[in-house]
Design an enzyme around this catalytic site. Sequence first.
Site, PDB file in Angstrom:
ATOM      1  CB  ILE A   1     -17.550  -1.684  -2.932  1.00 55.76           C
ATOM      2  CG1 ILE A   1     -17.712  -2.426  -4.273  1.00 55.76           C
ATOM      3  CG2 ILE A   1     -17.294  -2.657  -1.789  1.00 55.76           C
ATOM      4  CD1 ILE A   1     -18.875  -3.390  -4.374  1.00 55.76           C
TER       5      ILE A   1
ATOM      6  CG  ASP B   1      -2.166   0.867   0.993  1.00 54.39           C
ATOM      7  OD1 ASP B   1      -3.228   0.294   0.666  1.00 54.39           O
ATOM      8  OD2 ASP B   1      -2.077   2.115   1.111  1.00 54.39           O
TER       9      ASP B   1
ATOM     10  CG  ASN C   1      -7.507  -3.571  -4.869  1.00 53.31           C
ATOM     11  OD1 ASN C   1      -8.713  -3.600  -5.151  1.00 53.31           O
ATOM     12  ND2 ASN C   1      -7.055  -2.934  -3.796  1.00 53.31           N
TER      13      ASN C   1
ATOM     14  CB  THR D   1     -14.250   0.785   0.385  1.00 47.95           C
ATOM     15  OG1 THR D   1     -14.144   1.742  -0.678  1.00 47.95           O
ATOM     16  CG2 THR D   1     -14.682  -0.562  -0.150  1.00 47.95           C
TER      17      THR D   1
ATOM     18  CE1 TYR E   1     -12.119   4.786  -9.721  1.00 50.50           C
ATOM     19  CE2 TYR E   1     -13.905   4.040 -11.138  1.00 50.50           C
ATOM     20  CZ  TYR E   1     -13.108   3.861 -10.023  1.00 50.50           C
ATOM     21  OH  TYR E   1     -13.285   2.754  -9.220  1.00 50.50           O
TER      22      TYR E   1
ATOM     23  CE  LYS F   1     -10.905   1.488 -11.423  1.00 49.15           C
ATOM     24  NZ  LYS F   1      -9.950   0.623 -10.709  1.00 49.15           N
TER      25      LYS F   1
HETATM   26  P1  NAD Z   1      -9.861   2.331  -0.740  1.00 46.14           P
HETATM   27  O1  NAD Z   1      -9.638   3.787  -0.859  1.00 46.14           O
HETATM   28  O2  NAD Z   1     -10.605   1.798   0.434  1.00 46.14           O
HETATM   29  O3  NAD Z   1      -8.475   1.544  -0.829  1.00 46.14           O
HETATM   30  C1  NAD Z   1      -7.550   1.806  -1.846  1.00 46.14           C
HETATM   31  C2  NAD Z   1      -6.163   1.569  -1.287  1.00 46.14           C
HETATM   32  O4  NAD Z   1      -5.225   1.834  -2.351  1.00 46.14           O
HETATM   33  C3  NAD Z   1      -5.805   2.516  -0.117  1.00 46.14           C
HETATM   34  O5  NAD Z   1      -5.299   1.780   0.976  1.00 46.14           O
HETATM   35  C4  NAD Z   1      -4.759   3.442  -0.728  1.00 46.14           C
HETATM   36  O6  NAD Z   1      -3.779   3.875   0.231  1.00 46.14           O
HETATM   37  C5  NAD Z   1      -4.154   2.565  -1.800  1.00 46.14           C
HETATM   38  N1  NAD Z   1      -3.540   3.390  -2.836  1.00 46.14           N
HETATM   39  C6  NAD Z   1      -4.038   4.506  -3.409  1.00 46.14           C
HETATM   40  N2  NAD Z   1      -3.158   5.031  -4.263  1.00 46.14           N
HETATM   41  C7  NAD Z   1      -2.072   4.226  -4.242  1.00 46.14           C
HETATM   42  C8  NAD Z   1      -0.815   4.259  -4.882  1.00 46.14           C
HETATM   43  N3  NAD Z   1      -0.504   5.244  -5.737  1.00 46.14           N
HETATM   44  N4  NAD Z   1       0.083   3.271  -4.614  1.00 46.14           N
HETATM   45  C9  NAD Z   1      -0.227   2.290  -3.748  1.00 46.14           C
HETATM   46  N5  NAD Z   1      -1.403   2.201  -3.089  1.00 46.14           N
HETATM   47  C10 NAD Z   1      -2.302   3.172  -3.329  1.00 46.14           C
HETATM   48  O7  NAD Z   1     -10.586   1.917  -2.108  1.00 46.14           O
HETATM   49  P2  NAD Z   1     -11.379   0.592  -2.525  1.00 46.14           P
HETATM   50  O8  NAD Z   1     -12.808   0.957  -2.618  1.00 46.14           O
HETATM   51  O9  NAD Z   1     -10.975  -0.562  -1.709  1.00 46.14           O
HETATM   52  O10 NAD Z   1     -10.852   0.444  -4.014  1.00 46.14           O
HETATM   53  C11 NAD Z   1      -9.983  -0.600  -4.432  1.00 46.14           C
HETATM   54  C12 NAD Z   1     -10.100  -0.761  -5.925  1.00 46.14           C
HETATM   55  O11 NAD Z   1     -11.447  -1.095  -6.271  1.00 46.14           O
HETATM   56  C13 NAD Z   1      -9.751   0.500  -6.731  1.00 46.14           C
HETATM   57  O12 NAD Z   1      -9.056   0.120  -7.909  1.00 46.14           O
HETATM   58  C14 NAD Z   1     -11.112   1.072  -7.072  1.00 46.14           C
HETATM   59  O13 NAD Z   1     -11.080   1.851  -8.239  1.00 46.14           O
HETATM   60  C15 NAD Z   1     -11.902  -0.220  -7.273  1.00 46.14           C
HETATM   61  N6  NAD Z   1     -13.331  -0.032  -7.148  1.00 46.14           N
HETATM   62  C16 NAD Z   1     -13.886   0.483  -6.010  1.00 46.14           C
HETATM   63  C17 NAD Z   1     -15.265   0.673  -5.954  1.00 46.14           C
HETATM   64  C18 NAD Z   1     -15.943   1.248  -4.744  1.00 46.14           C
HETATM   65  O14 NAD Z   1     -17.111   1.657  -4.875  1.00 46.14           O
HETATM   66  N7  NAD Z   1     -15.339   1.278  -3.572  1.00 46.14           N
HETATM   67  C19 NAD Z   1     -16.069   0.339  -7.057  1.00 46.14           C
HETATM   68  C20 NAD Z   1     -15.458  -0.195  -8.196  1.00 46.14           C
HETATM   69  C21 NAD Z   1     -14.090  -0.382  -8.232  1.00 46.14           C
END
Ligand code: NAD
Length: 249
Positions: free
Chosen positions: A189, A38, A90, A191, A156, A160
Amino acid sequence: MDIRFDGKVALVTGAGSGIGEAIALDLAAAGATVVAADLKAEAAETVVARITAAGGKAVPASGDVSDPGTVAKLVETAMTQGGLHLLVNNAGIGGPSAPTGDYPIDGWHQVIGVNLNAVFFGLRFGIPAMLKSGGGAIVNMASILGSVGFAGAPAYVAAKHAVIGLTKNAAQEYATQGIRVNAVGPAFIDTPLLSGFDEATRQWLIAKHPAGRLGRAEEVSALTLFLLSDQASFITGSYHLVDGGYTAL
Ligand code: NAD
């Protein structure tokens, strides 16, 4: 169906929060040694402490995955654990919200850097390591916004969509060499990624899901672990939704 990853080494980026954290915890519970990477070192260490406390194996790693040198080092860390067999690209960010005609240029570069370039770097350095390790499986975290648009999120959405194309390409290239590559498309989701939304926006988002709620990180993790497992041995190059019906509307 009992999914196990005993003897396998997994690299999960963005493992310090949300979906990545759930995937790291579940992979370790299923027997994998997890490199939990991370941007935030402390978040990675906290996840590793939880895994270790539960009897699993994990090592923390930190750095910005939009930097290719960082990703190369993450892959090296996995190799020191006995190989690289499972890779989950991810890490992601939401980025600024603005229509395309007003979108900040630096925000564009930031979102493309983390949500697209980092996925390429994961494949670029992860695939050769995986070939040396006897093959494996990769999941790239896309989104429903890999197949539909979302006003105010051009970077975004573009990133994607591109992740899905990249997934198809890599899958074709390595299908006969023991590496499967798939993409997962979650809807919204619950989060920390959504923490910037006010209550009205949250309710508006919920209403877009026929399931009548947001998804949970564990639900995305369940699909991801299936795709990484041998149960999915004939699945490669495809994009799998976990969206509570969002794109069926
Ligand atoms: P989150 O913000 O809870 O977690 C993302 C993590 O990635 C964080 O811990 C952050 O520190 C880390 N991160 C961010 N930039 C970074 C970098 N440059 N280098 C290393 N780590 C980095 O987000 P999430 O909801 O768990 O999202 C995870 C993935 O799922 C992402 O790719 C997001 O686009 C995708 N996603 C999320 C959702 C949603 O609604 N939450 C929906 C579709 C897709």
